[in-house]
Design an enzyme around this catalytic site. Sequence first.
Site, short mmCIF file in Angstrom:
data_model
loop_
_atom_site.label_atom_id
_atom_site.label_comp_id
_atom_site.label_asym_id
_atom_site.label_seq_id
_atom_site.Cartn_x
_atom_site.Cartn_y
_atom_site.Cartn_z
CD GLU A 1 73.36 43.40 67.35
OE1 GLU A 1 74.32 43.51 68.14
OE2 GLU A 1 72.77 44.39 66.88
CB CYS B 1 77.06 37.73 72.74
SG CYS B 1 75.64 38.62 73.37
N GLY C 1 75.17 36.02 65.78
CA GLY C 1 75.99 34.82 65.84
C GLY C 1 77.46 35.20 65.94
CB SER C 2 80.49 33.19 65.53
OG SER C 2 80.28 32.69 64.22
CB THR C 3 83.27 37.69 64.70
OG1 THR C 3 82.77 38.45 65.81
CG2 THR C 3 84.02 38.61 63.76
N GLY D 1 79.37 35.97 60.70
CA GLY D 1 78.99 37.31 60.22
C GLY D 1 79.82 37.72 59.02
CE LYS E 1 70.61 28.84 59.82
NZ LYS E 1 70.70 27.99 61.02
CD GLU F 1 82.31 34.84 71.48
OE1 GLU F 1 82.30 34.43 70.30
OE2 GLU F 1 81.40 35.54 71.96
P1 NAD Z 1 77.24 30.71 64.79
O1 NAD Z 1 77.80 31.90 64.13
O2 NAD Z 1 77.94 29.42 64.65
O3 NAD Z 1 75.75 30.44 64.26
C1 NAD Z 1 74.74 31.44 64.38
C2 NAD Z 1 73.67 31.18 63.33
O4 NAD Z 1 74.23 31.44 62.05
C3 NAD Z 1 73.18 29.74 63.28
O5 NAD Z 1 71.80 29.75 63.00
C4 NAD Z 1 73.98 29.14 62.13
O6 NAD Z 1 73.36 28.04 61.51
C5 NAD Z 1 74.06 30.33 61.18
N1 NAD Z 1 75.19 30.35 60.25
C6 NAD Z 1 76.44 29.88 60.45
N2 NAD Z 1 77.20 30.12 59.36
C7 NAD Z 1 76.42 30.78 58.47
C8 NAD Z 1 76.61 31.28 57.14
N3 NAD Z 1 77.78 31.18 56.54
N4 NAD Z 1 75.58 31.88 56.52
C9 NAD Z 1 74.39 32.02 57.14
N5 NAD Z 1 74.12 31.54 58.37
C10 NAD Z 1 75.14 30.93 59.04
O7 NAD Z 1 77.04 31.09 66.31
P2 NAD Z 1 76.48 30.21 67.49
O8 NAD Z 1 77.51 29.22 67.92
O9 NAD Z 1 75.11 29.74 67.20
O10 NAD Z 1 76.33 31.33 68.64
C11 NAD Z 1 77.40 31.80 69.37
C12 NAD Z 1 77.94 33.09 68.81
O11 NAD Z 1 76.91 34.05 68.72
C13 NAD Z 1 78.99 33.70 69.72
O12 NAD Z 1 80.04 34.20 68.96
C14 NAD Z 1 78.23 34.81 70.43
O13 NAD Z 1 79.04 35.85 70.91
C15 NAD Z 1 77.32 35.26 69.35
N6 NAD Z 1 76.16 35.98 69.89
C16 NAD Z 1 76.12 37.34 69.75
C17 NAD Z 1 75.06 38.06 70.32
C18 NAD Z 1 75.02 39.57 70.23
O14 NAD Z 1 74.01 40.15 70.57
N7 NAD Z 1 76.10 40.22 69.79
C19 NAD Z 1 74.04 37.38 70.99
C20 NAD Z 1 74.11 36.00 71.09
C21 NAD Z 1 75.18 35.29 70.54
#
Ligand code: NAD
Length: 491
Positions: A259, A293, A236-238, A241, A183, A390
């Site tokens: 991550e 990130c 994605g975001s903490t 996660g 996804k 962040e």
């Molecule tokens: P986000 O957490 O809002 O979304 C990431 C993904 O998760 C999206 O596809 C979203 O639809 C999905 N998602 C959201 N809530 C969910 C849930 N409850 N269950 C399952 N899936 C869910 O993050 P974003 O705004 O897309 O990206 C930015 C974040 O990602 C920042 O915090 C950034 O630091 C992090 N990031 C980390 C890395 C790394 O390697 N550590 C790399 C890139 C981005």
Amino acid sequence: MALSFNPDTIDLPKGHFIGGRYIGAKGGLTMHRPSDAIAYAECPVADADLVDQAVSVAKTALRESGWSTRRPRERTNAMHRWADLIEAEGETLARLEAVSSTRPIAELMQGDVVITAEQIRFFAEFADKEGSELVPTDDLSLGMIMTEPYGIVGAITPWNFPLSMAGWKLGPALAAGNAIVLKPSEMTPYSTLYLAQLAVRAGIPAGLINVVLGDGQTTGQAMTGHPDIAKISFTGSTAAGSAIMANIARTGVKPMTLELGGKSPQIVFADADLTLAANAIANSILVNAGQACVAGSRVIVEKSVMEQLIAAITSRMAASRPGPTWDEASDYSPIISERQIVRIDAIVQAARQAGAECLAGGRCLKRDGYFYAPTLLSNVDQTSPAVIEEIFGPVLTVQSFTDEEEALALADHPTYGLAAGLFTRDLSRSIRMTHRLQAGTVWVNRYSRSRDHILPTGGYKRSGIGKDLGRDGYNANRKSKSVLINIQDQT
Ligand code: NAD
């Protein structure tokens, strides 16, 4: 090569990609182009039934294709053909990404596309090289650690570097013999859809890579709770996660790689090459307008060189060229959404009201779309939201120190530990500090990833669990079975 293009002429993939074809879907979430704020498309949302359909297609494809049981080199070869196609179709991929995301077309062509192809090749080579191992036991036994694919891996990616993030997930999972349901972010799904289509064209069996579109609440939750998805690989975001961990705990038990977010420090000592440090620091917050990130958003500099460093960083910031992602002259990205630019500005203005000095930026740029000026805040303390949160935008804070202990204390974040940068010419100090920095990656006298994909990436603290890239990234897509065979003569 002229890279600029008209975003209105781009043919967007329609629907989810399941079993090697697009499954049309009407309606969904309204999508705005960050570069001009125009509403241009709708992202469909896969419900639990559609996720279930994708999982069952993946299961059948895995069984019928023999992907995990055939000669591993066949996986390698198919993935190399896929990487070739990624390069050949690089312009289409880059345009599909530039339309919906914040990545400028020139950077996509020189960076993301090339790197994605390279990473697919890198992981392809693991398929027939990394495997089970014999381990020492007594002479009457044969001990073995046998590794096997999980079966179906569920991958969820963020919006900010869609192609690379899809490559990080798809490359190792496929090479390791799995099928995938992926996804992408509901804000930037198009390059991922096309990437999956290219895999089928390269001869990777249809149904091994399925892309379901949707948000986290509906589609993401249906994936993380699905009983036949054996492993979750999330970036994605903490906060998300943590929600994923909760949903997995509520619906069962399965391994996951997370991550997550960061708020990474860059420490500059007075003996450093200050030009090099200023360029690295400025780049790290200008790339994707700080929406990375590992953005090195907290500068921690030795007091005696603070003014000099700030002057060099702000002059580099002033040279950035904001513009639409589809214009090849642009090198400074918009912010992904209106909601996010409002949040960035709120944090910056709150910091100013609390006494921060704004030495650059601190405002939205007067352009179409969501552009925020590269911003530098000094006179911030360790508890300021500008230092703790962040921001995911082009905002640097600067704090000063007088000795190593103080630098380390400022660098240590209460919850994040993704990356850290260190600038000094003193070798012993760089090693001493590296030992003590609480971060999954430490860059010394540089601040960026290289194309050495063998280096894994992942966070300390709440920046994540497990690693992507490198050997670890591959092995995270296989489970291990301990085997002990009694080889005593039983006649
Ligand atoms: P986000 O957490 O809002 O979304 C990431 C993904 O998760 C999206 O596809 C979203 O639809 C999905 N998602 C959201 N809530 C969910 C849930 N409850 N269950 C399952 N899936 C869910 O993050 P974003 O705004 O897309 O990206 C930015 C974040 O990602 C920042 O915090 C950034 O630091 C992090 N990031 C980390 C890395 C790394 O390697 N550590 C790399 C890139 C981005």
